[in-house]
Design a protein around this motif. Sequence first.
Motif, PDB file in Angstrom:
ATOM      1  N   ASP A   1       0.830  -1.208   0.000  1.00  0.00           N
ATOM      2  CA  ASP A   1       0.000   0.000   0.000  1.00  0.00           C
ATOM      3  C   ASP A   1       0.864   1.257   0.000  1.00  0.00           C
ATOM      4  O   ASP A   1       0.595   2.200  -0.742  1.00  0.00           O
ATOM      5  CB  ASP A   1      -0.940   0.002   1.203  1.00  0.00           C
ATOM      6  CG  ASP A   1      -2.065  -1.021   1.082  1.00  0.00           C
ATOM      7  OD1 ASP A   1      -2.301  -1.547  -0.029  1.00  0.00           O
ATOM      8  OD2 ASP A   1      -2.708  -1.306   2.119  1.00  0.00           O
ATOM      9  N   PHE A   2       1.899   1.279   0.854  1.00  0.00           N
ATOM     10  CA  PHE A   2       2.787   2.446   0.893  1.00  0.00           C
ATOM     11  C   PHE A   2       3.429   2.683  -0.465  1.00  0.00           C
ATOM     12  O   PHE A   2       3.386   3.795  -1.002  1.00  0.00           O
ATOM     13  CB  PHE A   2       3.885   2.282   1.958  1.00  0.00           C
ATOM     14  CG  PHE A   2       4.965   3.325   1.827  1.00  0.00           C
ATOM     15  CD1 PHE A   2       4.773   4.598   2.333  1.00  0.00           C
ATOM     16  CD2 PHE A   2       6.156   3.045   1.158  1.00  0.00           C
ATOM     17  CE1 PHE A   2       5.755   5.580   2.184  1.00  0.00           C
ATOM     18  CE2 PHE A   2       7.145   4.011   1.004  1.00  0.00           C
ATOM     19  CZ  PHE A   2       6.945   5.288   1.517  1.00  0.00           C
ATOM     20  N   TRP A   3       4.049   1.651  -1.047  1.00  0.00           N
ATOM     21  CA  TRP A   3       4.774   1.825  -2.297  1.00  0.00           C
ATOM     22  C   TRP A   3       3.848   2.101  -3.475  1.00  0.00           C
ATOM     23  O   TRP A   3       4.220   2.821  -4.406  1.00  0.00           O
ATOM     24  CB  TRP A   3       5.709   0.639  -2.554  1.00  0.00           C
ATOM     25  CG  TRP A   3       6.941   0.773  -1.716  1.00  0.00           C
ATOM     26  CD1 TRP A   3       7.236   0.114  -0.551  1.00  0.00           C
ATOM     27  CD2 TRP A   3       8.029   1.672  -1.947  1.00  0.00           C
ATOM     28  NE1 TRP A   3       8.436   0.545  -0.049  1.00  0.00           N
ATOM     29  CE2 TRP A   3       8.946   1.501  -0.885  1.00  0.00           C
ATOM     30  CE3 TRP A   3       8.312   2.595  -2.938  1.00  0.00           C
ATOM     31  CZ2 TRP A   3      10.129   2.231  -0.800  1.00  0.00           C
ATOM     32  CZ3 TRP A   3       9.507   3.320  -2.854  1.00  0.00           C
ATOM     33  CH2 TRP A   3      10.383   3.130  -1.802  1.00  0.00           C
TER      34      TRP A   3
ATOM     35  N   ARG B   1       1.125   3.930  -3.291  1.00  0.00           N
ATOM     36  CA  ARG B   1       0.854   5.373  -3.181  1.00  0.00           C
ATOM     37  C   ARG B   1       2.100   6.194  -3.494  1.00  0.00           C
ATOM     38  O   ARG B   1       2.020   7.245  -4.130  1.00  0.00           O
ATOM     39  CB  ARG B   1       0.312   5.706  -1.792  1.00  0.00           C
ATOM     40  CG  ARG B   1      -1.094   5.170  -1.553  1.00  0.00           C
ATOM     41  CD  ARG B   1      -1.726   5.679  -0.255  1.00  0.00           C
ATOM     42  NE  ARG B   1      -0.867   5.603   0.912  1.00  0.00           N
ATOM     43  CZ  ARG B   1      -0.794   4.572   1.754  1.00  0.00           C
ATOM     44  NH1 ARG B   1      -1.530   3.510   1.556  1.00  0.00           N
ATOM     45  NH2 ARG B   1       0.002   4.611   2.803  1.00  0.00           N
ATOM     46  N   ALA B   2       3.265   5.737  -3.027  1.00  0.00           N
ATOM     47  CA  ALA B   2       4.501   6.479  -3.249  1.00  0.00           C
ATOM     48  C   ALA B   2       4.838   6.590  -4.732  1.00  0.00           C
ATOM     49  O   ALA B   2       5.243   7.648  -5.206  1.00  0.00           O
ATOM     50  CB  ALA B   2       5.656   5.823  -2.488  1.00  0.00           C
TER      51      ALA B   2
ATOM     52  N   ARG C   1       5.530  14.858   0.733  1.00  0.00           N
ATOM     53  CA  ARG C   1       4.441  13.939   0.356  1.00  0.00           C
ATOM     54  C   ARG C   1       4.732  12.532   0.852  1.00  0.00           C
ATOM     55  O   ARG C   1       3.860  11.863   1.421  1.00  0.00           O
ATOM     56  CB  ARG C   1       4.253  13.932  -1.167  1.00  0.00           C
ATOM     57  CG  ARG C   1       3.090  13.061  -1.641  1.00  0.00           C
ATOM     58  CD  ARG C   1       3.027  12.994  -3.163  1.00  0.00           C
ATOM     59  NE  ARG C   1       4.024  12.117  -3.726  1.00  0.00           N
ATOM     60  CZ  ARG C   1       3.908  10.782  -3.819  1.00  0.00           C
ATOM     61  NH1 ARG C   1       2.822  10.171  -3.387  1.00  0.00           N
ATOM     62  NH2 ARG C   1       4.878  10.074  -4.365  1.00  0.00           N
ATOM     63  N   LEU C   2       5.964  12.073   0.675  1.00  0.00           N
ATOM     64  CA  LEU C   2       6.338  10.725   1.105  1.00  0.00           C
ATOM     65  C   LEU C   2       6.317  10.600   2.627  1.00  0.00           C
ATOM     66  O   LEU C   2       5.928   9.562   3.161  1.00  0.00           O
ATOM     67  CB  LEU C   2       7.694  10.345   0.522  1.00  0.00           C
ATOM     68  CG  LEU C   2       7.692  10.177  -1.008  1.00  0.00           C
ATOM     69  CD1 LEU C   2       9.111  10.163  -1.550  1.00  0.00           C
ATOM     70  CD2 LEU C   2       6.921   8.940  -1.409  1.00  0.00           C
TER      71      LEU C   2
ATOM     72  N   LEU D   1       2.944   9.889   3.772  1.00  0.00           N
ATOM     73  CA  LEU D   1       2.538   8.501   3.529  1.00  0.00           C
ATOM     74  C   LEU D   1       3.136   7.532   4.550  1.00  0.00           C
ATOM     75  O   LEU D   1       2.779   6.365   4.580  1.00  0.00           O
ATOM     76  CB  LEU D   1       2.963   8.070   2.125  1.00  0.00           C
ATOM     77  CG  LEU D   1       2.284   8.777   0.957  1.00  0.00           C
ATOM     78  CD1 LEU D   1       2.890   8.308  -0.367  1.00  0.00           C
ATOM     79  CD2 LEU D   1       0.783   8.538   0.975  1.00  0.00           C
ATOM     80  N   GLY D   2       4.098   8.010   5.357  1.00  0.00           N
ATOM     81  CA  GLY D   2       4.694   7.148   6.372  1.00  0.00           C
ATOM     82  C   GLY D   2       6.192   6.974   6.278  1.00  0.00           C
ATOM     83  O   GLY D   2       6.787   6.273   7.089  1.00  0.00           O
TER      84      GLY D   2
ATOM     85  N   ASP E   1      11.286   3.764   4.230  1.00  0.00           N
ATOM     86  CA  ASP E   1       9.863   3.446   4.132  1.00  0.00           C
ATOM     87  C   ASP E   1       9.352   3.055   5.528  1.00  0.00           C
ATOM     88  O   ASP E   1      10.127   3.033   6.492  1.00  0.00           O
ATOM     89  CB  ASP E   1       9.607   2.387   3.058  1.00  0.00           C
ATOM     90  CG  ASP E   1      10.055   0.982   3.411  1.00  0.00           C
ATOM     91  OD1 ASP E   1      10.355   0.690   4.589  1.00  0.00           O
ATOM     92  OD2 ASP E   1      10.107   0.141   2.497  1.00  0.00           O
TER      93      ASP E   1
END
Length: 151
Positions: A20-22, A24-25, A118-119, A122-123, A142
């Motif tokens: 999910d993180f990657w 969106r990234a 932005r990143l 996202l976390g 990450d």
Amino acid sequence: MTTLHWKLVIDAADPHAQADFWARALGYAVEDHSALVERLLGLGHVPADVTVEAHGRRAWRDLAAVRHPDDPYEEESGTGLGRRLLFQRVPEAKTTKNRLHIDVHAGPGRDRAAEVVRLEALGASVLREVDEPGGRWTVMADPEGNEFCVQ
């Protein structure tokens, strides 16, 4: 000479959160393997305990992947056939610096600092800023601590 198809495999404590993180990234799509999972469950080839529900559909418990949205994929399995990151669950935690990492390029007309912000939202976290004769970039981690660079 034959060219080889490849994917980057990343060890993870939580493959679905990492995917999910990657996704969106990078602006990638989380792969949907539900048709394959459901078919194999229905045939009795895999037990239900190797699956979970993710994004409202059946998925592999220990694997999740993201792919570039413009690249082809197998409709019957949901598996990407182009640019792809696969996250696999491993029991051990990350203990040292990556020997391989991803470089993310903000792109023409995009501000690197804004991309870093932005990143972070996202976390990701900033590890350090680098300013060398060869260029400037931000080293980030990450959500599971894997290093990557933003240029």
